[in-house]
Design an enzyme around this catalytic site. Structure first.
Site, PDB file in Angstrom:
ATOM      1  N   ASP A 153       4.630   5.880   4.033  1.00 10.52           N
ATOM      2  CA  ASP A 153       3.465   6.710   3.711  1.00 10.52           C
ATOM      3  C   ASP A 153       2.436   5.831   3.011  1.00 10.52           C
ATOM      4  OD1 ASP A 153       1.742   8.770   3.331  1.00 10.52           O
ATOM      5  OD2 ASP A 153       3.050   9.954   2.026  1.00 10.52           O
ATOM      6  N   ILE A 154       1.585   5.197   3.823  1.00 12.19           N
ATOM      7  CA  ILE A 154       0.635   4.215   3.290  1.00 12.19           C
ATOM      8  C   ILE A 154      -0.815   4.689   3.395  1.00 12.19           C
ATOM      9  CG2 ILE A 154       2.174   2.255   3.716  1.00 12.19           C
ATOM     10  CD1 ILE A 154       0.559   1.696   6.275  1.00 12.19           C
ATOM     11  N   LYS A 155      -1.074   5.631   4.301  1.00  7.17           N
ATOM     12  CA  LYS A 155      -2.407   6.237   4.493  1.00  7.17           C
ATOM     13  C   LYS A 155      -3.523   5.200   4.560  1.00  7.17           C
ATOM     14  CE  LYS A 155      -1.256  10.743   2.498  1.00  7.17           C
ATOM     15  NZ  LYS A 155       0.087  10.469   1.934  1.00  7.17           N
ATOM     16  N   ARG A 156      -3.300   4.145   5.318  1.00 10.92           N
ATOM     17  CA  ARG A 156      -4.331   3.131   5.493  1.00 10.92           C
ATOM     18  C   ARG A 156      -5.444   3.666   6.392  1.00 10.92           C
ATOM     19  NH1 ARG A 156      -1.848   1.488   1.539  1.00 10.92           N
ATOM     20  NH2 ARG A 156      -0.813  -0.542   1.440  1.00 10.92           N
ATOM     21  N   THR A 167       1.699   6.323   8.063  1.00 11.23           N
ATOM     22  CA  THR A 167       0.651   7.335   8.011  1.00 11.23           C
ATOM     23  C   THR A 167      -0.703   6.640   7.933  1.00 11.23           C
ATOM     24  OG1 THR A 167       0.817   7.495   5.588  1.00 11.23           O
ATOM     25  CG2 THR A 167       2.132   9.034   6.884  1.00 11.23           C
TER      26      THR A 167
END
Length: 286
Positions: free
Chosen positions: A95-98, A123
């Site tokens: 879950d890094i939401k880059r 993500t």
């Protein structure tokens, strides 16, 4: 394809995605005292949780911010956690939401689909456009990796941007969904789902059902269960024929021991029971 592995895991183990969003304050004090560093304490806590739940959860989501907050030692715990999940053949969502573009996005893809931080899914935030997603595509095609792209999230602030009306009269999240869906057709597995999925929170059921009906082969990562108000019945409306999504729970499982007398000594057993209860609650609604 990785989406087929996840589909099969849901069929076998249920819909629970266990969030390893591990703050050092979540680690029971007596257990923590056994270790000389934050790295060892967090990793060994995660290891106990993984060992106790491997057969009752479909996948694990590891939120990188909880590890970055502790600097290099935290990132070493993150690395070791991902390595252990691979060793156990468990599916790991980073879950890094880059959300960057071009060469920077290429480097993010390399960082999280190869080497020390390798995961099965990541993500992504689509705000900068499809050129922030395209650098990940070779990994989907050649290395059996997958994406979960933010679509309709569970937080209150979702209304600030996701509900803005476009020139065509649609909500922003509708437009994003269509682009994700079109992109995902290039990565459809035997399960009929795509390795390019979406994050769709279960706190706004009407919109979630609308998205489900519109994008039938889009696999969902579903936050918002439990603490944010989402229920098993609501989650069931996001699924298709008992599959098509995984439901994240982090603190509800990691901190289940706090509800039990002397739970600190059996935190892993408490986590297992919480995961089983969540799994069974969801199954009852299908």
């Amino acid at each position: 394809m990785i989406i087929d592995r996840l589909f099969d895991s849901v069929e076998k183990k249920g819909h629970v995605c266990l969030g390893l969003d591990t703050d050092i304050t979540y680690v029971p004090e007596e257990f923590c005292k056994k270790f000389n560093s934050i790295e060892d304490a967090i990793f060994n806590f995660n290891k106990k949780i993984i060992d106790a739940t491997l057969d009752v959860v479909s996948c694990y989501k590891v939120q990188i911010a909880y590890y970055e907050a502790y600097g290099l030692k935290g990132l070493l715990a993150y690395k070791r956690t991902l390595e252990y999940l691979r060793e156990k053949k468990a599916i790991a969502i980073a879950d890094i939401k880059r959300g960057d573009i071009a060469k920077t996005a290429e480097m993010y893809a390399k960082a999280h689909f190869e080497g020390d931080f390798e995961a099965d899914f990541v993500t992504l935030n689509p705000y900068m456009g499809l050129d922030g997603i395209e650098p990940y595509m070779p990994y989907i095609e050649k290395m059996e990796k997958g994406l979960f792209i933010l679509l309709r999230t569970s937080n209150k602030g979702a209304y600030d941007i996701q509900y803005i009306k476009t020139q065509g009269g649609k909500n922003v999240y509708d437009e994003v969904g269509e682009k994700i869906y079109d992109l995902g057709q290039k990565a459809t597995g035997r399960s009929k789902y795509s390795s390019i999925g979406a994050v769709v929170g279960c706190t706004h059921v009407e919109e979630g059902v609308e998205i489900r009906n519109k994008f039938k082969n889009m696999f969902f990562l579903i936050p918002g269960y439990g603490a944010q108000g989402g229920t098993a019945k609501e989650v069931s409306l996001y699924l298709r024929e008992g599959n098509g999504g995984v439901v994240n729970s982090s603190r509800g499982i990691l901190l289940a021991y706090k509800k039990e007398e002397n739970g600190e000594k059996i935190f892993d057993e408490c986590a297992r029971l919480a995961a089983i209860n969540m799994r069974d609650e969801i199954r009852k609604t299908l």
